[in-house]
Design a protein around this motif. Structure first.
Motif, mmCIF file in Angstrom:
data_model
loop_
_atom_site.group_PDB
_atom_site.id
_atom_site.type_symbol
_atom_site.label_atom_id
_atom_site.label_comp_id
_atom_site.label_asym_id
_atom_site.label_seq_id
_atom_site.Cartn_x
_atom_site.Cartn_y
_atom_site.Cartn_z
ATOM 1 N N ALA A 14 0.829 -1.192 0.000
ATOM 2 C CA ALA A 14 0.000 0.000 0.000
ATOM 3 C C ALA A 14 0.871 1.253 0.000
ATOM 4 O O ALA A 14 1.864 1.336 0.725
ATOM 5 C CB ALA A 14 -0.929 -0.006 1.212
ATOM 6 N N GLY A 15 0.490 2.213 -0.837
ATOM 7 C CA GLY A 15 1.243 3.441 -0.978
ATOM 8 C C GLY A 15 2.237 3.428 -2.119
ATOM 9 O O GLY A 15 2.739 4.492 -2.503
ATOM 10 N N ASP A 16 2.525 2.258 -2.662
ATOM 11 C CA ASP A 16 3.473 2.141 -3.771
ATOM 12 C C ASP A 16 2.823 2.526 -5.095
ATOM 13 O O ASP A 16 1.621 2.798 -5.168
ATOM 14 C CB ASP A 16 4.016 0.722 -3.857
ATOM 15 C CG ASP A 16 5.020 0.405 -2.773
ATOM 16 O OD1 ASP A 16 5.434 1.333 -2.044
ATOM 17 O OD2 ASP A 16 5.395 -0.771 -2.644
ATOM 18 N N SER A 17 3.622 2.515 -6.146
ATOM 19 C CA SER A 17 3.167 2.874 -7.482
ATOM 20 C C SER A 17 3.487 1.784 -8.485
ATOM 21 O O SER A 17 4.444 1.022 -8.318
ATOM 22 C CB SER A 17 3.829 4.175 -7.945
ATOM 23 O OG SER A 17 3.491 5.259 -7.117
ATOM 24 N N LEU A 18 2.682 1.722 -9.528
ATOM 25 C CA LEU A 18 2.916 0.851 -10.670
ATOM 26 C C LEU A 18 2.499 1.587 -11.932
ATOM 27 O O LEU A 18 1.612 2.440 -11.891
ATOM 28 C CB LEU A 18 2.107 -0.441 -10.580
ATOM 29 C CG LEU A 18 2.562 -1.542 -9.624
ATOM 30 C CD1 LEU A 18 1.493 -2.632 -9.563
ATOM 31 C CD2 LEU A 18 3.889 -2.123 -10.070
ATOM 32 N N ARG A 19 3.129 1.242 -13.038
ATOM 33 C CA ARG A 19 2.689 1.735 -14.328
ATOM 34 C C ARG A 19 2.345 0.556 -15.220
ATOM 35 O O ARG A 19 3.202 -0.281 -15.525
ATOM 36 C CB ARG A 19 3.749 2.603 -15.016
ATOM 37 C CG ARG A 19 3.190 3.303 -16.262
ATOM 38 C CD ARG A 19 4.185 4.193 -16.953
ATOM 39 N NE ARG A 19 5.176 3.436 -17.704
ATOM 40 C CZ ARG A 19 5.908 3.935 -18.700
ATOM 41 N NH1 ARG A 19 5.744 5.204 -19.063
ATOM 42 N NH2 ARG A 19 6.800 3.181 -19.308
ATOM 43 N N VAL A 48 -12.135 1.935 -14.801
ATOM 44 C CA VAL A 48 -11.127 2.608 -13.991
ATOM 45 C C VAL A 48 -10.769 3.965 -14.591
ATOM 46 O O VAL A 48 -10.837 4.995 -13.918
ATOM 47 C CB VAL A 48 -9.855 1.759 -13.852
ATOM 48 C CG1 VAL A 48 -8.782 2.518 -13.083
ATOM 49 C CG2 VAL A 48 -10.178 0.434 -13.166
ATOM 50 N N ALA A 49 -10.368 3.980 -15.847
ATOM 51 C CA ALA A 49 -9.947 5.209 -16.511
ATOM 52 C C ALA A 49 -10.063 5.029 -18.012
ATOM 53 O O ALA A 49 -9.940 3.920 -18.527
ATOM 54 C CB ALA A 49 -8.511 5.580 -16.133
ATOM 55 N N ARG A 67 -5.198 9.747 -8.100
ATOM 56 C CA ARG A 67 -4.167 8.736 -7.875
ATOM 57 C C ARG A 67 -3.686 8.093 -9.175
ATOM 58 O O ARG A 67 -2.507 7.765 -9.307
ATOM 59 C CB ARG A 67 -4.676 7.637 -6.945
ATOM 60 C CG ARG A 67 -5.052 8.130 -5.554
ATOM 61 C CD ARG A 67 -5.321 6.965 -4.612
ATOM 62 N NE ARG A 67 -6.458 6.147 -5.050
ATOM 63 C CZ ARG A 67 -6.392 4.848 -5.320
ATOM 64 N NH1 ARG A 67 -5.237 4.200 -5.194
ATOM 65 N NH2 ARG A 67 -7.477 4.187 -5.695
ATOM 66 N N PHE A 68 -4.588 7.894 -10.126
ATOM 67 C CA PHE A 68 -4.261 7.226 -11.384
ATOM 68 C C PHE A 68 -4.264 8.233 -12.522
ATOM 69 O O PHE A 68 -5.052 9.188 -12.525
ATOM 70 C CB PHE A 68 -5.277 6.136 -11.712
ATOM 71 C CG PHE A 68 -5.250 4.933 -10.809
ATOM 72 C CD1 PHE A 68 -4.508 4.910 -9.640
ATOM 73 C CD2 PHE A 68 -5.988 3.808 -11.147
ATOM 74 C CE1 PHE A 68 -4.495 3.801 -8.813
ATOM 75 C CE2 PHE A 68 -5.987 2.690 -10.333
ATOM 76 C CZ PHE A 68 -5.243 2.688 -9.168
ATOM 77 N N THR A 69 -3.415 8.007 -13.521
ATOM 78 C CA THR A 69 -3.357 8.843 -14.712
ATOM 79 C C THR A 69 -3.256 7.966 -15.946
ATOM 80 O O THR A 69 -2.379 7.100 -16.024
ATOM 81 C CB THR A 69 -2.159 9.800 -14.669
ATOM 82 O OG1 THR A 69 -2.225 10.617 -13.496
ATOM 83 C CG2 THR A 69 -2.169 10.707 -15.899
ATOM 84 N N ILE A 70 -4.139 8.200 -16.913
ATOM 85 C CA ILE A 70 -4.084 7.482 -18.173
ATOM 86 C C ILE A 70 -3.432 8.373 -19.217
ATOM 87 O O ILE A 70 -3.676 9.580 -19.258
ATOM 88 C CB ILE A 70 -5.492 7.021 -18.622
ATOM 89 C CG1 ILE A 70 -5.402 6.117 -19.854
ATOM 90 C CG2 ILE A 70 -6.412 8.208 -18.879
ATOM 91 C CD1 ILE A 70 -6.729 5.442 -20.209
ATOM 92 N N SER A 71 -2.596 7.793 -20.055
ATOM 93 C CA SER A 71 -1.925 8.533 -21.104
ATOM 94 C C SER A 71 -1.632 7.598 -22.266
ATOM 95 O O SER A 71 -1.724 6.379 -22.132
ATOM 96 C CB SER A 71 -0.629 9.174 -20.596
ATOM 97 O OG SER A 71 0.285 8.188 -20.157
ATOM 98 N N LEU A 81 -1.279 3.311 -17.798
ATOM 99 C CA LEU A 81 -2.019 3.681 -16.602
ATOM 100 C C LEU A 81 -1.025 3.797 -15.459
ATOM 101 O O LEU A 81 -0.508 2.780 -14.976
ATOM 102 C CB LEU A 81 -3.102 2.658 -16.266
ATOM 103 C CG LEU A 81 -3.993 3.013 -15.068
ATOM 104 C CD1 LEU A 81 -4.866 4.226 -15.392
ATOM 105 C CD2 LEU A 81 -4.854 1.825 -14.660
ATOM 106 N N GLN A 82 -0.742 5.022 -15.062
ATOM 107 C CA GLN A 82 0.125 5.269 -13.922
ATOM 108 C C GLN A 82 -0.718 5.225 -12.659
ATOM 109 O O GLN A 82 -1.680 5.980 -12.531
ATOM 110 C CB GLN A 82 0.812 6.630 -14.048
ATOM 111 C CG GLN A 82 1.710 6.991 -12.876
ATOM 112 C CD GLN A 82 2.919 6.092 -12.770
ATOM 113 O OE1 GLN A 82 3.575 5.818 -13.759
ATOM 114 N NE2 GLN A 82 3.198 5.624 -11.555
ATOM 115 N N MET A 83 -0.362 4.352 -11.741
ATOM 116 C CA MET A 83 -1.122 4.148 -10.521
ATOM 117 C C MET A 83 -0.243 4.512 -9.336
ATOM 118 O O MET A 83 0.786 3.873 -9.100
ATOM 119 C CB MET A 83 -1.597 2.699 -10.409
ATOM 120 C CG MET A 83 -2.375 2.220 -11.627
ATOM 121 S SD MET A 83 -3.070 0.553 -11.403
ATOM 122 C CE MET A 83 -1.549 -0.386 -11.260
ATOM 123 N N ASN A 84 -0.656 5.529 -8.604
ATOM 124 C CA ASN A 84 0.083 5.994 -7.437
ATOM 125 C C ASN A 84 -0.740 5.801 -6.175
ATOM 126 O O ASN A 84 -1.967 5.707 -6.226
ATOM 127 C CB ASN A 84 0.442 7.472 -7.584
ATOM 128 C CG ASN A 84 1.341 7.748 -8.760
ATOM 129 O OD1 ASN A 84 2.198 6.944 -9.110
ATOM 130 N ND2 ASN A 84 1.161 8.916 -9.381
#
Length: 124
Positions: A14-19, A48-49, A67-71, A81-84
């Protein structure tokens, strides 16, 4: 043959990130809206996005906003999908889908193509 391939999932705390990445063959993301969905065991496949054709508009589920960004990268024919700040409730298989409609679809049934999914597991 149209194929979408997701990658980038894994086991994190929890708290980590994945792309996550969604690479396409046989279809160009410049001509499709793309959505990320997730599905936990025994659950429905939920939005989700998403990103519209040409990248004009992005849309996020309330649970991931901020928290999440789609690009997308047209040259690589890949959507990310960047997930923070991941949470245990984000645990699911994540799928990308391609939709020939101009607008981002919020329902899985609207999408024409799907990848096989990538597992994201978030421990507490």
């Amino acid at each position: 043959q149209v194929q979408l391939v997701e990658s980038g999932g894994g086991l994190v705390q929890a708290g980590d990130s994945l792309r996550l990445s969604c690479a396409a063959s046989g279809v160009s993301f410049s001509r499709y809206a793309v959505g990320w969905f997730r599905q936990a065991p025994g659950k429905e496949r939920d939005f989700v996005a998403g990103i519209s054709r040409y990248g004009y508009t992005t849309y996020y589920a309330d649970s991931v906003k901020g928290r999440f960004t789609i690009s997308g990268d047209v040259a690589k024919n890949t959507v990310y999908l960047q997930m923070n700040r991941l949470k245990p409730e984000d645990t699911a298989v994540y799928y990308c889908g391609a939709d020939s409609a101009t607008m981002v679809g919020l329902m899985a049934s609207e999408y024409d193509y799907w990848g096989q999914g990538t597992q994201v597991t978030v421990s507490s």
